[in-house]
Motif scaffolding. Structure first.
Motif, PDB file in Angstrom:
ATOM      1  N   SER A  37       0.810  -1.220   0.000  1.00  0.00           N
ATOM      2  CA  SER A  37       0.000   0.000   0.000  1.00  0.00           C
ATOM      3  C   SER A  37       0.844   1.271   0.000  1.00  0.00           C
ATOM      4  O   SER A  37       0.335   2.361  -0.312  1.00  0.00           O
ATOM      5  CB  SER A  37      -0.933   0.004   1.210  1.00  0.00           C
ATOM      6  N   GLU A  38       2.153   1.141   0.348  1.00  0.00           N
ATOM      7  CA  GLU A  38       2.998   2.332   0.423  1.00  0.00           C
ATOM      8  C   GLU A  38       3.290   2.948  -0.938  1.00  0.00           C
ATOM      9  O   GLU A  38       3.845   4.051  -1.010  1.00  0.00           O
ATOM     10  CB  GLU A  38       4.316   2.006   1.138  1.00  0.00           C
ATOM     11  N   ILE A  39       2.954   2.258  -2.039  1.00  0.00           N
ATOM     12  CA  ILE A  39       3.181   2.866  -3.351  1.00  0.00           C
ATOM     13  C   ILE A  39       2.355   4.141  -3.509  1.00  0.00           C
ATOM     14  O   ILE A  39       2.652   4.983  -4.361  1.00  0.00           O
ATOM     15  CB  ILE A  39       2.874   1.882  -4.508  1.00  0.00           C
ATOM     16  N   THR A  40       1.316   4.310  -2.679  1.00  0.00           N
ATOM     17  CA  THR A  40       0.502   5.524  -2.737  1.00  0.00           C
ATOM     18  C   THR A  40       0.959   6.569  -1.726  1.00  0.00           C
ATOM     19  O   THR A  40       0.326   7.615  -1.593  1.00  0.00           O
ATOM     20  CB  THR A  40      -0.984   5.183  -2.459  1.00  0.00           C
ATOM     21  N   ASN A  41       2.052   6.323  -1.045  1.00  0.00           N
ATOM     22  CA  ASN A  41       2.536   7.239  -0.015  1.00  0.00           C
ATOM     23  C   ASN A  41       4.031   7.519  -0.219  1.00  0.00           C
ATOM     24  O   ASN A  41       4.877   7.044   0.549  1.00  0.00           O
ATOM     25  CB  ASN A  41       2.285   6.638   1.378  1.00  0.00           C
ATOM     26  N   PRO A  42       4.398   8.277  -1.257  1.00  0.00           N
ATOM     27  CA  PRO A  42       5.813   8.523  -1.564  1.00  0.00           C
ATOM     28  C   PRO A  42       6.584   9.146  -0.405  1.00  0.00           C
ATOM     29  O   PRO A  42       7.772   8.842  -0.224  1.00  0.00           O
ATOM     30  CB  PRO A  42       5.745   9.482  -2.759  1.00  0.00           C
ATOM     31  N   ARG A  43       5.956   9.995   0.393  1.00  0.00           N
ATOM     32  CA  ARG A  43       6.659  10.632   1.506  1.00  0.00           C
ATOM     33  C   ARG A  43       7.119   9.581   2.518  1.00  0.00           C
ATOM     34  O   ARG A  43       8.248   9.627   3.019  1.00  0.00           O
ATOM     35  CB  ARG A  43       5.752  11.660   2.176  1.00  0.00           C
ATOM     36  N   LYS A  44       6.250   8.619   2.802  1.00  0.00           N
ATOM     37  CA  LYS A  44       6.613   7.573   3.752  1.00  0.00           C
ATOM     38  C   LYS A  44       7.723   6.685   3.183  1.00  0.00           C
ATOM     39  O   LYS A  44       8.642   6.266   3.902  1.00  0.00           O
ATOM     40  CB  LYS A  44       5.386   6.732   4.094  1.00  0.00           C
ATOM     41  N   VAL A  45       7.651   6.405   1.878  1.00  0.00           N
ATOM     42  CA  VAL A  45       8.711   5.616   1.237  1.00  0.00           C
ATOM     43  C   VAL A  45      10.029   6.375   1.301  1.00  0.00           C
ATOM     44  O   VAL A  45      11.079   5.800   1.606  1.00  0.00           O
ATOM     45  CB  VAL A  45       8.332   5.286  -0.216  1.00  0.00           C
ATOM     46  N   MET A  46       9.988   7.688   1.040  1.00  0.00           N
ATOM     47  CA  MET A  46      11.200   8.509   1.109  1.00  0.00           C
ATOM     48  C   MET A  46      11.812   8.447   2.503  1.00  0.00           C
ATOM     49  O   MET A  46      13.029   8.256   2.667  1.00  0.00           O
ATOM     50  CB  MET A  46      10.864   9.954   0.731  1.00  0.00           C
ATOM     51  N   ASN A  47      10.984   8.586   3.520  1.00  0.00           N
ATOM     52  CA  ASN A  47      11.493   8.553   4.889  1.00  0.00           C
ATOM     53  C   ASN A  47      12.103   7.185   5.228  1.00  0.00           C
ATOM     54  O   ASN A  47      13.129   7.115   5.921  1.00  0.00           O
ATOM     55  CB  ASN A  47      10.368   8.881   5.876  1.00  0.00           C
ATOM     56  N   SER A  48      11.483   6.131   4.730  1.00  0.00           N
ATOM     57  CA  SER A  48      12.021   4.797   4.979  1.00  0.00           C
ATOM     58  C   SER A  48      13.380   4.620   4.306  1.00  0.00           C
ATOM     59  O   SER A  48      14.301   4.022   4.881  1.00  0.00           O
ATOM     60  CB  SER A  48      11.046   3.727   4.469  1.00  0.00           C
ATOM     61  N   LEU A  49      13.526   5.143   3.092  1.00  0.00           N
ATOM     62  CA  LEU A  49      14.804   5.058   2.385  1.00  0.00           C
ATOM     63  C   LEU A  49      15.876   5.880   3.097  1.00  0.00           C
ATOM     64  O   LEU A  49      17.038   5.460   3.213  1.00  0.00           O
ATOM     65  CB  LEU A  49      14.640   5.520   0.935  1.00  0.00           C
ATOM     66  N   ILE A  50      15.505   7.039   3.584  1.00  0.00           N
ATOM     67  CA  ILE A  50      16.462   7.872   4.331  1.00  0.00           C
ATOM     68  C   ILE A  50      16.891   7.160   5.609  1.00  0.00           C
ATOM     69  O   ILE A  50      18.068   7.165   5.980  1.00  0.00           O
ATOM     70  CB  ILE A  50      15.832   9.244   4.646  1.00  0.00           C
ATOM     71  N   ASP A  51      15.925   6.492   6.274  1.00  0.00           N
ATOM     72  CA  ASP A  51      16.228   5.796   7.532  1.00  0.00           C
ATOM     73  C   ASP A  51      17.262   4.688   7.343  1.00  0.00           C
ATOM     74  O   ASP A  51      18.048   4.405   8.257  1.00  0.00           O
ATOM     75  CB  ASP A  51      14.957   5.214   8.143  1.00  0.00           C
ATOM     76  N   VAL A  52      17.278   4.044   6.169  1.00  0.00           N
ATOM     77  CA  VAL A  52      18.249   2.961   5.940  1.00  0.00           C
ATOM     78  C   VAL A  52      19.531   3.465   5.280  1.00  0.00           C
ATOM     79  O   VAL A  52      20.401   2.683   4.916  1.00  0.00           O
ATOM     80  CB  VAL A  52      17.626   1.823   5.098  1.00  0.00           C
ATOM     81  N   GLY A  53      19.653   4.799   5.126  1.00  0.00           N
ATOM     82  CA  GLY A  53      20.890   5.368   4.612  1.00  0.00           C
ATOM     83  C   GLY A  53      21.020   5.376   3.107  1.00  0.00           C
ATOM     84  O   GLY A  53      22.144   5.409   2.576  1.00  0.00           O
ATOM     85  N   ALA A  54      19.914   5.330   2.389  1.00  0.00           N
ATOM     86  CA  ALA A  54      19.972   5.281   0.927  1.00  0.00           C
ATOM     87  C   ALA A  54      20.522   6.581   0.347  1.00  0.00           C
ATOM     88  O   ALA A  54      20.384   7.660   0.937  1.00  0.00           O
ATOM     89  CB  ALA A  54      18.583   5.002   0.360  1.00  0.00           C
ATOM     90  N   ASP A  55      21.148   6.464  -0.818  1.00  0.00           N
ATOM     91  CA  ASP A  55      21.650   7.633  -1.551  1.00  0.00           C
ATOM     92  C   ASP A  55      20.473   8.319  -2.245  1.00  0.00           C
ATOM     93  O   ASP A  55      20.151   8.044  -3.414  1.00  0.00           O
ATOM     94  CB  ASP A  55      22.681   7.198  -2.610  1.00  0.00           C
ATOM     95  N   ILE A  56      19.800   9.191  -1.527  1.00  0.00           N
ATOM     96  CA  ILE A  56      18.607   9.846  -2.056  1.00  0.00           C
ATOM     97  C   ILE A  56      18.454  11.187  -1.351  1.00  0.00           C
ATOM     98  O   ILE A  56      18.845  11.344  -0.184  1.00  0.00           O
ATOM     99  CB  ILE A  56      17.361   8.947  -1.841  1.00  0.00           C
ATOM    100  N   HIS A  57      17.886  12.171  -2.056  1.00  0.00           N
ATOM    101  CA  HIS A  57      17.669  13.491  -1.466  1.00  0.00           C
ATOM    102  C   HIS A  57      16.175  13.700  -1.241  1.00  0.00           C
ATOM    103  O   HIS A  57      15.366  13.492  -2.165  1.00  0.00           O
ATOM    104  CB  HIS A  57      18.210  14.600  -2.370  1.00  0.00           C
ATOM    105  N   PRO A  58      15.760  14.117  -0.041  1.00  0.00           N
ATOM    106  CA  PRO A  58      14.336  14.203   0.294  1.00  0.00           C
ATOM    107  C   PRO A  58      13.561  15.227  -0.522  1.00  0.00           C
ATOM    108  O   PRO A  58      12.332  15.122  -0.615  1.00  0.00           O
ATOM    109  CB  PRO A  58      14.338  14.556   1.780  1.00  0.00           C
ATOM    110  N   VAL A  59      14.245  16.207  -1.106  1.00  0.00           N
ATOM    111  CA  VAL A  59      13.556  17.236  -1.882  1.00  0.00           C
ATOM    112  C   VAL A  59      13.775  17.035  -3.374  1.00  0.00           C
ATOM    113  O   VAL A  59      12.825  16.873  -4.155  1.00  0.00           O
ATOM    114  CB  VAL A  59      14.036  18.647  -1.464  1.00  0.00           C
ATOM    115  N   HIS A  60      15.039  16.989  -3.788  1.00  0.00           N
ATOM    116  CA  HIS A  60      15.359  16.936  -5.217  1.00  0.00           C
ATOM    117  C   HIS A  60      14.876  15.649  -5.886  1.00  0.00           C
ATOM    118  O   HIS A  60      14.598  15.649  -7.088  1.00  0.00           O
ATOM    119  CB  HIS A  60      16.863  17.066  -5.428  1.00  0.00           C
ATOM    120  N   ASP A  61      14.757  14.555  -5.110  1.00  0.00           N
ATOM    121  CA  ASP A  61      14.401  13.259  -5.710  1.00  0.00           C
ATOM    122  C   ASP A  61      12.934  12.903  -5.547  1.00  0.00           C
ATOM    123  O   ASP A  61      12.509  11.823  -5.979  1.00  0.00           O
ATOM    124  CB  ASP A  61      15.254  12.142  -5.090  1.00  0.00           C
ATOM    125  N   MET A  62      12.134  13.767  -4.942  1.00  0.00           N
ATOM    126  CA  MET A  62      10.751  13.401  -4.662  1.00  0.00           C
ATOM    127  C   MET A  62       9.940  13.209  -5.941  1.00  0.00           C
ATOM    128  O   MET A  62       9.166  12.244  -6.065  1.00  0.00           O
ATOM    129  CB  MET A  62      10.089  14.451  -3.773  1.00  0.00           C
TER     130      MET A  62
END
Length: 436
Positions: free
Chosen positions: A48-73
């Protein structure tokens, strides 16, 4: 460098919708980059998280992924669209998955589909699988020294047989436990770590002090490989020991966990496995159960059998040692060898087995040969089933020798299995003619 300001590799992330075997979508899996390197294990989220990009972004940040919370949204939102997702399969166990064999960091089989493993089970796998040294080192030290011990040879054969169990003994409860029984200073735990050395190191033995759910998770994580559980004596003082060991043995042999309601299924998914386990205790389960007022049934005995270990004056597990050998010195040598060489034999064995139907056919033929040679009355159901399991262990030893996994001779393999098979029956039947 702050983890959210790293250079993004989002375009190289792999997003998949992983389905349960029964069909409905169950998990969102993301293979992501950390410090420029693609992870071997996916981040698993609810579908169900495919409809919640913000939550997916936060989960990726929590595991240390190479991603930017603003530029990659914006790109993340595009990657999460259902039509952009690859479709894979979700498994709640390691080991055999159809014709593929799943390990924590690699899969065996030609061109397997994308497969994600339940995170809790996957994380537990580190307790069971690790490698040190080289396969030749394991074969020439651990497996060669094991020829001085029927119990070490048998433990290695059990580990080899674990890979074959679900493919050749099909049934609802063909898993089983073997208990090496005897007092202290006999080397029982050493035999356990020798069997475990096929798939992992000596410091990874688990104990019986766990909940049934935790045992299920351990079984799913180590499915189709040997589960070594040390020191059954920790539970032997229980007033309900007989019922306890019967229940957990039935659980192990049945191959499936308790089915939970849909309310908690996301946290407690249904689990499955195929298991052969090895444990040890100061006495036989037969005696420990009887002492606690529990009379074991035939179904108990076909799922768990005891094999007594000689006392230290007779060498303990080192029943095949040469004149002049010291059992205590052999134990020290073996523990040193296992510490330096472990986990490589399983990889070599899987390279031989996966995608090789002849191995399975040869296993079935060897089991049939072994059982037939025992000349067991066809009406003796429990003896037939026990013999088939010892036949599986015999077959594993023969095929391991033929394929260069162990440097053993066929006659030695057969004599070890026949001897320990007889010892197991002797713990149940007192009459010599029945044992014979």
């Amino acid at each position: 460098m702050n983890k959210i300001s790293r250079k993004s590799n989002l375009s190289k992330f792999q997003f998949g919708l992983f389905l349960n075997e029964d069909g409905p979508a169950s998990r969102l899996g993301i293979y992501y980059f950390v410090r420029g390197k693609l992870t071997m294990k996916p981040l698993i989220l609810a579908a169900s998280e495919i409809t919640n990009p913000r939550k997916v972004m936060n989960s990726l940040i929590d595991v240390g992924a190479d991603i930017h919370p603003v530029h990659d949204m914006t790109e993340l939102k595009q990657r999460l669209k259902r039509e952009a997702l690859i479709v894979g399969v979700f498994s709640t166990k390691l080991g055999w998955f159809g014709d593929y064999f799943l390990m924590p960091d690699r899969n065996f089989g030609e061109s397997p589909p994308p497969i994600a493993v339940e995170p809790g089970v996957r994380d537990l796998a580190s307790l069971h699988f690790n490698q040190c040294g080289h396969f030749d080192g394991w074969r020439d030290t651990v497996a060669r020294l094991a020829t001085k011990s029927s119990y070490c040879m048998f433990a290695i054969m059990m580990a080899i047989a674990s890979v074959l169990l679900s493919k050749v003994l099909r049934g609802n409860d063909e898993g089983f436990i073997c208990n090496f029984a005897g007092g202290t200073s006999r080397g029982k735990t050493t035999a356990l770590i020798v069997g475990k050395s096929v798939s992992g190191g000596p410091k990874k033995l688990i104990s019986w002090g766990m909940t049934k759910r935790k045992l299920c998770e351990q079984l799913a994580a180590a499915s189709d490989t040997l589960l070594a559980i040390d020191d059954l004596d920790t539970e032997a003082s229980r007033s309900d020991f007989g019922k306890f060991i019967a229940d957990v043995t039935h659980l192990l042999a049945s191959g499936s966990s308790m089915v939970y309601s849909n309310v908690v299924k996301a946290q407690l998914p249904d689990l499955h496995w195929s298991a052969i386990a090895l444990t040890c205790a100061k006495d036989t389960v037969e005696n420990l159960s009887r002492d606690n007022g529990y009379s074991r049934s035939p179904s108990d005995r076909v799922r768990l059998f005891d094999i007594p270990v000689p006392d230290p004056a007779e060498g303990g597990i080192w029943d095949r040692m040469d004149n002049g050998d010291s059992g205590s010195e052999l134990t020290i040598q073996m523990q040193k060898h296992v510490s330096s060489n472990h986990g490589t034999a399983l990889i070599r064995w899987l390279d031989i087995c996966v995608g090789n139907p002849k191995i399975l056919e040869d296993t079935k033929d060897l089991i049939a040969w072994y059982v037939d040679k025992r000349q067991i009355n066809a009406s003796a159901g429990i003896e037939q089933r026990i013999a088939a399991k010892f036949g599986l262990i015999f077959a594993a030893g023969i095929l391991a020798a033929e394929n260069g996994i162990v440097p053993w001779h066929r006659d030695d393999i057969e004599s070890v299995v026949v001897e320990l098979h007889g010892a197991a029956l002797a713990t149940v039947y007192d009459e010599d003619d029945e044992v014979e």
